[in-house]
Motif scaffolding. Structure first.
Motif, PDB file in Angstrom:
ATOM      1  N   LEU A 110      31.503 -62.460  -5.773  1.00 27.25           N
ATOM      2  CA  LEU A 110      32.809 -62.548  -6.425  1.00 27.25           C
ATOM      3  C   LEU A 110      33.852 -62.168  -5.387  1.00 27.25           C
ATOM      4  CD1 LEU A 110      34.454 -62.899  -9.068  1.00 27.25           C
ATOM      5  CD2 LEU A 110      34.093 -60.466  -9.484  1.00 27.25           C
ATOM      6  N   THR A 111      34.660 -63.136  -4.983  1.00 28.01           N
ATOM      7  CA  THR A 111      35.658 -62.884  -3.940  1.00 28.01           C
ATOM      8  C   THR A 111      37.044 -63.218  -4.442  1.00 28.01           C
ATOM      9  OG1 THR A 111      35.508 -65.110  -3.013  1.00 28.01           O
ATOM     10  CG2 THR A 111      34.013 -63.450  -2.117  1.00 28.01           C
ATOM     11  N   GLY A 112      38.039 -62.675  -3.766  1.00 29.89           N
ATOM     12  CA  GLY A 112      39.421 -62.965  -4.105  1.00 29.89           C
ATOM     13  C   GLY A 112      40.354 -62.015  -3.385  1.00 29.89           C
ATOM     14  N   GLU A 113      41.615 -62.343  -3.402  1.00 28.46           N
ATOM     15  CA  GLU A 113      42.636 -61.510  -2.778  1.00 28.46           C
ATOM     16  C   GLU A 113      42.711 -60.151  -3.472  1.00 28.46           C
ATOM     17  OE1 GLU A 113      44.670 -62.369  -0.193  1.00 28.46           O
ATOM     18  OE2 GLU A 113      43.704 -64.326  -0.003  1.00 28.46           O
ATOM     19  N   ALA A 114      43.260 -59.184  -2.771  1.00 35.40           N
ATOM     20  CA  ALA A 114      43.473 -57.863  -3.350  1.00 35.40           C
ATOM     21  C   ALA A 114      44.396 -57.984  -4.559  1.00 35.40           C
ATOM     22  CB  ALA A 114      44.093 -56.927  -2.317  1.00 35.40           C
ATOM     23  N   GLY A 115      44.014 -57.343  -5.650  1.00 33.19           N
ATOM     24  CA  GLY A 115      44.831 -57.378  -6.864  1.00 33.19           C
ATOM     25  C   GLY A 115      44.605 -58.601  -7.729  1.00 33.19           C
ATOM     26  N   PHE A 116      43.622 -59.405  -7.406  1.00 36.83           N
ATOM     27  CA  PHE A 116      43.369 -60.652  -8.138  1.00 36.83           C
ATOM     28  C   PHE A 116      42.653 -60.421  -9.459  1.00 36.83           C
ATOM     29  CE2 PHE A 116      41.462 -64.945  -8.583  1.00 36.83           C
ATOM     30  CZ  PHE A 116      42.639 -65.658  -8.555  1.00 36.83           C
ATOM     31  N   GLY A 117      41.927 -59.301  -9.593  1.00 32.87           N
ATOM     32  CA  GLY A 117      41.271 -58.980 -10.860  1.00 32.87           C
ATOM     33  C   GLY A 117      39.758 -58.931 -10.789  1.00 32.87           C
ATOM     34  N   LYS A 118      39.201 -58.780  -9.599  1.00 28.84           N
ATOM     35  CA  LYS A 118      37.741 -58.754  -9.448  1.00 28.84           C
ATOM     36  C   LYS A 118      37.126 -57.580 -10.208  1.00 28.84           C
ATOM     37  CE  LYS A 118      38.243 -58.513  -5.027  1.00 28.84           C
ATOM     38  NZ  LYS A 118      39.690 -58.614  -4.899  1.00 28.84           N
ATOM     39  N   THR A 119      37.695 -56.411 -10.041  1.00 26.04           N
ATOM     40  CA  THR A 119      37.177 -55.222 -10.726  1.00 26.04           C
ATOM     41  C   THR A 119      37.334 -55.366 -12.235  1.00 26.04           C
ATOM     42  OG1 THR A 119      37.702 -53.871  -8.800  1.00 26.04           O
ATOM     43  CG2 THR A 119      37.346 -52.717 -10.893  1.00 26.04           C
ATOM     44  N   LEU A 120      38.440 -55.917 -12.662  1.00 23.07           N
ATOM     45  CA  LEU A 120      38.672 -56.131 -14.091  1.00 23.07           C
ATOM     46  C   LEU A 120      37.622 -57.068 -14.679  1.00 23.07           C
ATOM     47  CD1 LEU A 120      40.560 -55.617 -16.509  1.00 23.07           C
ATOM     48  CD2 LEU A 120      41.837 -57.628 -15.811  1.00 23.07           C
ATOM     49  N   VAL A 121      37.286 -58.141 -13.966  1.00 21.67           N
ATOM     50  CA  VAL A 121      36.255 -59.082 -14.439  1.00 21.67           C
ATOM     51  C   VAL A 121      34.917 -58.363 -14.560  1.00 21.67           C
ATOM     52  CG1 VAL A 121      34.899 -61.122 -13.817  1.00 21.67           C
ATOM     53  CG2 VAL A 121      37.374 -61.166 -13.594  1.00 21.67           C
ATOM     54  N   LEU A 122      34.561 -57.575 -13.543  1.00 18.35           N
ATOM     55  CA  LEU A 122      33.284 -56.873 -13.589  1.00 18.35           C
ATOM     56  C   LEU A 122      33.235 -55.832 -14.705  1.00 18.35           C
ATOM     57  CD1 LEU A 122      32.600 -56.460  -9.777  1.00 18.35           C
ATOM     58  CD2 LEU A 122      31.567 -58.090 -11.366  1.00 18.35           C
ATOM     59  N   ARG A 123      34.327 -55.118 -14.914  1.00 22.17           N
ATOM     60  CA  ARG A 123      34.366 -54.140 -16.016  1.00 22.17           C
ATOM     61  C   ARG A 123      34.239 -54.837 -17.359  1.00 22.17           C
ATOM     62  NH1 ARG A 123      39.042 -50.163 -13.727  1.00 22.17           N
ATOM     63  NH2 ARG A 123      37.693 -48.966 -12.353  1.00 22.17           N
ATOM     64  N   ARG A 124      34.868 -55.989 -17.470  1.00 23.95           N
ATOM     65  CA  ARG A 124      34.762 -56.747 -18.721  1.00 23.95           C
ATOM     66  C   ARG A 124      33.330 -57.225 -18.937  1.00 23.95           C
ATOM     67  NH1 ARG A 124      37.684 -62.383 -19.926  1.00 23.95           N
ATOM     68  NH2 ARG A 124      36.064 -63.066 -21.316  1.00 23.95           N
ATOM     69  N   CYS A 125      32.675 -57.685 -17.874  1.00 21.66           N
ATOM     70  CA  CYS A 125      31.273 -58.100 -17.981  1.00 21.66           C
ATOM     71  C   CYS A 125      30.405 -56.935 -18.438  1.00 21.66           C
ATOM     72  CB  CYS A 125      30.761 -58.618 -16.635  1.00 21.66           C
ATOM     73  SG  CYS A 125      31.436 -60.200 -16.135  1.00 21.66           S
ATOM     74  N   MET A 126      30.650 -55.772 -17.864  1.00 22.66           N
ATOM     75  CA  MET A 126      29.880 -54.592 -18.240  1.00 22.66           C
ATOM     76  C   MET A 126      30.104 -54.232 -19.703  1.00 22.66           C
ATOM     77  SD  MET A 126      30.487 -52.418 -14.749  1.00 22.66           S
ATOM     78  CE  MET A 126      29.785 -50.900 -15.344  1.00 22.66           C
ATOM     79  N   ALA A 127      31.328 -54.386 -20.181  1.00 22.83           N
ATOM     80  CA  ALA A 127      31.641 -54.043 -21.568  1.00 22.83           C
ATOM     81  C   ALA A 127      31.054 -55.038 -22.560  1.00 22.83           C
ATOM     82  CB  ALA A 127      33.161 -53.971 -21.752  1.00 22.83           C
TER      83      ALA A 127
END
Length: 75
Positions: A47-64
């Protein structure tokens, strides 16, 4: 203040609360692809993308959203 002004029931921008995650086609697709890759044991998932693009948010949502998968968090 802004909750009353805009008519929100809850304060916005609480990314740790899974019911308040932002929904759009890109985020939905990324989360679905990640979870199906894990469930089907496809190997590495990048999972790649620019800083602030939402990578961590996507992963947290997947975990939830994946009660059937155990995630080990480094936090």
């Amino acid at each position: 203040m802004y909750t009353t002004y805009f008519g929100f029931e809850n304060k916005p921008f609480k990314p740790k609360d899974s019911k308040d995650y932002y929904r759009n086609d890109n985020f939905d697709s990324a989360c679905a692809d990640i979870l199906s890759g894990i469930r089907e044991q496809r190997g590495f998932i990048l999972l790649t993308g620019e800083a602030g693009f939402g990578k961590t948010l996507v992963l947290r949502r997947c975990m939830a959203e994946a009660a059937d998968i155990f995630f080990h968090s480094a936090e």
